[in-house]
Motif scaffolding. Structure first.
Motif, PDB file in Angstrom:
ATOM      1  N   VAL A  22       3.718   0.690   3.041  1.00  0.00           N
ATOM      2  CA  VAL A  22       3.843  -0.459   3.934  1.00  0.00           C
ATOM      3  C   VAL A  22       3.589  -1.688   3.069  1.00  0.00           C
ATOM      4  N   GLY A  23       4.304  -2.753   3.368  1.00  0.00           N
ATOM      5  CA  GLY A  23       4.147  -3.937   2.532  1.00  0.00           C
ATOM      6  C   GLY A  23       4.386  -5.227   3.293  1.00  0.00           C
ATOM      7  N   TRP A  24       3.996  -6.336   2.682  1.00  0.00           N
ATOM      8  CA  TRP A  24       4.159  -7.689   3.203  1.00  0.00           C
ATOM      9  C   TRP A  24       4.576  -8.584   2.044  1.00  0.00           C
ATOM     10  N   GLN A  25       5.511  -9.516   2.306  1.00  0.00           N
ATOM     11  CA  GLN A  25       5.911 -10.497   1.301  1.00  0.00           C
ATOM     12  C   GLN A  25       5.836 -11.895   1.896  1.00  0.00           C
ATOM     13  N   ASN A  26       5.356 -12.838   1.105  1.00  0.00           N
ATOM     14  CA  ASN A  26       5.125 -14.216   1.528  1.00  0.00           C
ATOM     15  C   ASN A  26       6.377 -15.072   1.332  1.00  0.00           C
ATOM     16  N   TRP A  27       7.455 -14.760   2.044  1.00  0.00           N
ATOM     17  CA  TRP A  27       8.708 -15.502   1.901  1.00  0.00           C
ATOM     18  C   TRP A  27       8.605 -16.920   2.441  1.00  0.00           C
ATOM     19  N   SER A  28       7.662 -17.192   3.350  1.00  0.00           N
ATOM     20  CA  SER A  28       7.541 -18.551   3.893  1.00  0.00           C
ATOM     21  C   SER A  28       7.226 -19.557   2.783  1.00  0.00           C
ATOM     22  N   ALA A  29       6.484 -19.165   1.768  1.00  0.00           N
ATOM     23  CA  ALA A  29       6.196 -20.061   0.637  1.00  0.00           C
ATOM     24  C   ALA A  29       7.423 -20.238  -0.252  1.00  0.00           C
ATOM     25  N   PHE A  30       8.257 -19.203  -0.352  1.00  0.00           N
ATOM     26  CA  PHE A  30       9.457 -19.258  -1.194  1.00  0.00           C
ATOM     27  C   PHE A  30      10.515 -20.182  -0.602  1.00  0.00           C
ATOM     28  N   GLY A  31      10.526 -20.348   0.725  1.00  0.00           N
ATOM     29  CA  GLY A  31      11.546 -21.160   1.386  1.00  0.00           C
ATOM     30  C   GLY A  31      11.339 -22.653   1.281  1.00  0.00           C
ATOM     31  N   GLU A  32      10.257 -23.095   0.674  1.00  0.00           N
ATOM     32  CA  GLU A  32       9.994 -24.525   0.505  1.00  0.00           C
ATOM     33  C   GLU A  32       9.979 -24.864  -0.978  1.00  0.00           C
ATOM     34  N   PHE A  33      10.823 -25.814  -1.366  1.00  0.00           N
ATOM     35  CA  PHE A  33      10.844 -26.200  -2.780  1.00  0.00           C
ATOM     36  C   PHE A  33      11.291 -27.656  -2.898  1.00  0.00           C
ATOM     37  N   PRO A  34      10.808 -28.353  -3.950  1.00  0.00           N
ATOM     38  CA  PRO A  34      11.187 -29.757  -4.134  1.00  0.00           C
ATOM     39  C   PRO A  34      12.578 -29.887  -4.743  1.00  0.00           C
ATOM     40  N   THR A  79       7.841 -11.360   5.540  1.00  0.00           N
ATOM     41  CA  THR A  79       8.493 -10.110   5.924  1.00  0.00           C
ATOM     42  C   THR A  79       7.524  -8.936   5.784  1.00  0.00           C
ATOM     43  N   CYS A  80       7.878  -7.860   6.466  1.00  0.00           N
ATOM     44  CA  CYS A  80       7.117  -6.628   6.317  1.00  0.00           C
ATOM     45  C   CYS A  80       8.098  -5.511   5.974  1.00  0.00           C
ATOM     46  N   GLN A  81       7.585  -4.478   5.337  1.00  0.00           N
ATOM     47  CA  GLN A  81       8.403  -3.348   4.933  1.00  0.00           C
ATOM     48  C   GLN A  81       7.655  -2.060   5.249  1.00  0.00           C
ATOM     49  N   ILE A  82       8.419  -1.050   5.620  1.00  0.00           N
ATOM     50  CA  ILE A  82       7.872   0.295   5.779  1.00  0.00           C
ATOM     51  C   ILE A  82       8.882   1.253   5.156  1.00  0.00           C
ATOM     52  N   ALA A  83       8.374   2.237   4.425  1.00  0.00           N
ATOM     53  CA  ALA A  83       9.267   3.169   3.737  1.00  0.00           C
ATOM     54  C   ALA A  83       8.677   4.575   3.755  1.00  0.00           C
ATOM     55  N   ILE A  84       9.562   5.554   3.784  1.00  0.00           N
ATOM     56  CA  ILE A  84       9.164   6.960   3.685  1.00  0.00           C
ATOM     57  C   ILE A  84      10.090   7.640   2.685  1.00  0.00           C
ATOM     58  N   GLY A  85       9.592   8.686   2.038  1.00  0.00           N
ATOM     59  CA  GLY A  85      10.413   9.391   1.069  1.00  0.00           C
ATOM     60  C   GLY A  85       9.834  10.751   0.736  1.00  0.00           C
ATOM     61  N   GLN A  86      10.574  11.472  -0.059  1.00  0.00           N
ATOM     62  CA  GLN A  86      10.123  12.790  -0.501  1.00  0.00           C
ATOM     63  C   GLN A  86      10.597  13.051  -1.918  1.00  0.00           C
ATOM     64  N   GLN A  87       9.881  13.918  -2.601  1.00  0.00           N
ATOM     65  CA  GLN A  87      10.271  14.403  -3.920  1.00  0.00           C
ATOM     66  C   GLN A  87      10.282  15.922  -3.858  1.00  0.00           C
ATOM     67  N   LEU A  88      11.305  16.516  -4.452  1.00  0.00           N
ATOM     68  CA  LEU A  88      11.440  17.964  -4.467  1.00  0.00           C
ATOM     69  C   LEU A  88      11.661  18.427  -5.900  1.00  0.00           C
ATOM     70  N   ARG A  89      10.762  19.271  -6.396  1.00  0.00           N
ATOM     71  CA  ARG A  89      10.881  19.819  -7.746  1.00  0.00           C
ATOM     72  C   ARG A  89      11.856  20.990  -7.670  1.00  0.00           C
ATOM     73  N   LEU A  97       0.869  -1.167   0.000  1.00  0.00           N
ATOM     74  CA  LEU A  97       0.000   0.000   0.000  1.00  0.00           C
ATOM     75  C   LEU A  97       0.908   1.219   0.000  1.00  0.00           C
ATOM     76  N   SER A  98       0.735   2.091  -1.008  1.00  0.00           N
ATOM     77  CA  SER A  98       1.585   3.267  -1.158  1.00  0.00           C
ATOM     78  C   SER A  98       0.740   4.517  -1.260  1.00  0.00           C
ATOM     79  N   GLY A  99       1.339   5.621  -0.877  1.00  0.00           N
ATOM     80  CA  GLY A  99       0.640   6.892  -0.972  1.00  0.00           C
ATOM     81  C   GLY A  99       1.600   8.032  -1.236  1.00  0.00           C
ATOM     82  N   LEU A 100       1.079   9.101  -1.834  1.00  0.00           N
ATOM     83  CA  LEU A 100       1.844  10.306  -2.114  1.00  0.00           C
ATOM     84  C   LEU A 100       0.980  11.499  -1.724  1.00  0.00           C
ATOM     85  N   TYR A 101       1.544  12.417  -0.954  1.00  0.00           N
ATOM     86  CA  TYR A 101       0.823  13.616  -0.540  1.00  0.00           C
ATOM     87  C   TYR A 101       1.595  14.830  -1.029  1.00  0.00           C
TER      88      TYR A 101
END
Length: 161
Positions: free
Chosen positions: A25-37, A57-67, A9-13
């Protein structure tokens, strides 16, 4: 091999016409990636399931843009990603812990259809201590790497058509 799915989920103000704040903020399903035949080709095919004990895993990020003027746009940000694997399940072949990412970039609008840019990201992948249990006869492989640092550089062209 299954690639992890993710939800973000991302936003820009736009604070002013020249300055914007961003976040996600984000989530990734790494538990499924760790199992393989893993298979062995013989007359009687055998397959076993390898489990690397990855965690989601979870992620949180902040940033800015300046013209900066009419044609220049600068950006900067910070992100945190949780570790894909705990210390007790980490292997020395994948020494990545939690991740701290710092990035910056700049874009120049050449004309109304073409924008060129460059970006740099520095990633601190943590000290990644590990303690891999290798069975009753081999014992435990234990240690840590010095903090892993990675640099990423990107050049881009945006062409609107």
């Amino acid at each position: 091999m299954e690639v992890p799915q993710q939800v973000m989920l991302s936003g820009l103000y736009e604070v002013t016409p020249y300055w914007s704040l961003m976040g996600n903020v984000g989530w990734q399903n790494w538990s499924a990636f760790g199992e393989f035949p893993v298979g062995i080709s013989t007359a009687k095919q055998r397959t076993v399931e390898a489990n690397l004990h990855f965690s989601d895993t979870c992620q949180i990020a902040i940033g800015q843009q300046l013209r900066i003027g009419e044609k220049w746009l600068s950006s900067a940000g910070f992100a945190y990603d949780s570790s894909t694997v705990s210390k007790s399940n980490r292997l020395p072949t994948l020494p990545i812990d939690r991740q701290l990412r710092y990035g910056t970039g700049i874009q120049y609008q050449i004309n109304s259809d073409i924008t060129a840019g460059a970006a740099w990201e520095f990633m601190d992948a943590g000290p990644a201590p590990y303690a891999a249990r290798r069975g009753p006869l081999a014992g435990t492989l234990q240690g840590h790497y010095s903090t892993n640092y990675l640099n990423f550089v990107a050049l881009n062209i945006i062409w609107k058509f």
